[in-house]
Enzyme design. Structure first.
Site, short mmCIF file in Angstrom:
data_model
loop_
_atom_site.label_atom_id
_atom_site.label_comp_id
_atom_site.label_asym_id
_atom_site.label_seq_id
_atom_site.Cartn_x
_atom_site.Cartn_y
_atom_site.Cartn_z
N ALA A 1 0.79 -1.23 0.00
CA ALA A 1 0.00 0.00 0.00
C ALA A 1 0.83 1.29 0.00
CB ALA A 1 -0.99 0.03 1.17
N ALA A 2 2.13 1.18 -0.29
CA ALA A 2 2.94 2.41 -0.39
C ALA A 2 2.39 3.30 -1.51
CB ALA A 2 4.41 2.08 -0.66
N GLY A 3 2.14 2.68 -2.65
CA GLY A 3 1.62 3.43 -3.79
C GLY A 3 0.23 3.99 -3.50
N ASP A 4 -0.61 3.20 -2.85
CA ASP A 4 -1.98 3.67 -2.53
C ASP A 4 -1.92 4.84 -1.56
OD1 ASP A 4 -3.03 1.68 -4.13
OD2 ASP A 4 -3.30 0.28 -2.47
#
Ligand code: ADP
Length: 309
Positions: free
Chosen positions: A255-258
């Site tokens: 979830a880094a990108g989210d």
């Protein structure tokens, strides 16, 4: 049409999943049985994750999508409630299971993910048409590719007609039809998505600007390439700029990108400039990778402002 300055909030049209996260010493090989270390059951899905990340930065967020008629559906709605995400636009599809993602995280923090779409696959073009009134007063629509492509294409077109900024995160990566390219204002891709969509075999820090410029020629005015610990490259009509990542010890990059996208959207929706929104989102994503989980690992606005790194 409402002027941009009077528009408020973010609409997310996308997926909701329950994430089953197993920590493993290393990834198993085909045919191998490994003993894992722990199991966490966390709300996830790229759509819901970006909605939560965005709401945590203070934006008014409306989630639109579909869940099944099982216990996971109730748990996902409760999770959105707890982060003040409006889920009146999340429908139940009878006879369908709620989407599930099976995630393995190894001792180095890398992950492997299998997604079973369930009710996410029953999102329709008609669901996208229902967005019109919301989009006429919202600042931004966030889209990903975990619901059927025809519904994403329609949602983007409806937003475009309503004068709402469209941000697409084309994940999981697939080629996009020309009518979708034409409706995108901001494209946010990681290295592998940038590679697939640009046709460049490998996208890294050294050629991310070139990839972003190529992608911009297909339609979006702004392209952001996220490069993990290498930061972000932003391409716009004014040129290409690199932003360094916040140096941290990564524990779980899920979830880094989210988190980056949700935080970026929140700041843009409140009228902040692109560079300020990118810098804030980089700080939010850095905090996310130091914690375990998807939505559970996302920082609040206060966390981001307080963190001194
Ligand atoms: P995705 O999760 O979609 O693959 P990235 O891995 O590119 O996306 O991560 C998105 C953003 O999160 C990066 O641009 C960066 O700002 C931040 N980030 C990711 N991994 C790290 C890391 N190891 N250290 C610091 N920041 C990170």
């Amino acid at each position: 049409m409402k002027p941009q300055a009077m528009r408020q909030g973010v609409v997310v049209f996308g997926s909701l999943n329950m994430d089953l996260v197993a920590r493993v010493p290393r990834m198993p090989r085909p045919g191998e049985t490994l003993t894992g270390e722990s199991l966490l059951v966390n709300p996830g899905g790229k759509g819901a994750n970006q909605a939560v990340a965005c709401a945590l930065q203070g934006a008014r967020v409306q989630m639109v999508g579909r869940v099944g008629d099982d216990d996971f559906a109730d748990q996902l709605r409760a999770a959105l409630d707890s982060r003040r995400v409006d889920h009146t636009g999340v429908g139940s599809t009878p006879g369908q299971s709620t989407g599930v993602a099976m995630i393995m995280v190894d001792s180095s923090g890398q992950n492997c993910i299998t997604v079973i779409p369930g009710a996410n696959a029953s999102v329709t073009v008609a669901d996208a048409d229902l967005l019109r009134t919301h989009l006429e007063r919202s600042a931004m629509l966030l889209l990903q590719l975990e619901v059927p492509l025809d519904s994403v294409v329609r949602a983007a077109a409806v937003a475009r007609q309503a004068g709402c900024t469209v941000l697409l995160n084309p994940a999981p990566a697939q080629l996009l039809p020309p009518e979708l390219w034409r409706s995108i204002d901001i494209l946010v891709v990681n290295e592998s998505e940038a590679s697939l969509l640009s046709g460049m075999p490998l996208v890294t820090r050294s050629n991310a600007g070139e990839a972003a410029n190529l992608l911009r020629r297909s339609g979006p005015g702004d392209v952001l390439v996220t490069l993990g610990e290498q930061g972000v490259v932003w391409s716009s009509g004014a040129g290409t700029q690199h932003f360094v990542a916040q140096p941290v010890v990564a524990v779980d990059t899920t979830a880094a990108g989210d988190t980056f996208i949700g935080a970026f959207a929140a700041l843009r929706a409140e009228g902040r400039g692109m560079a300020e929104a990118i810098r804030h989102a980089i700080r939010a994503a850095a905090i996310c990778v130091t914690r375990v989980g998807a939505q559970a690992s996302m920082p609040s606005r206060a966390d981001v402002l307080r963190e001194t790194f």
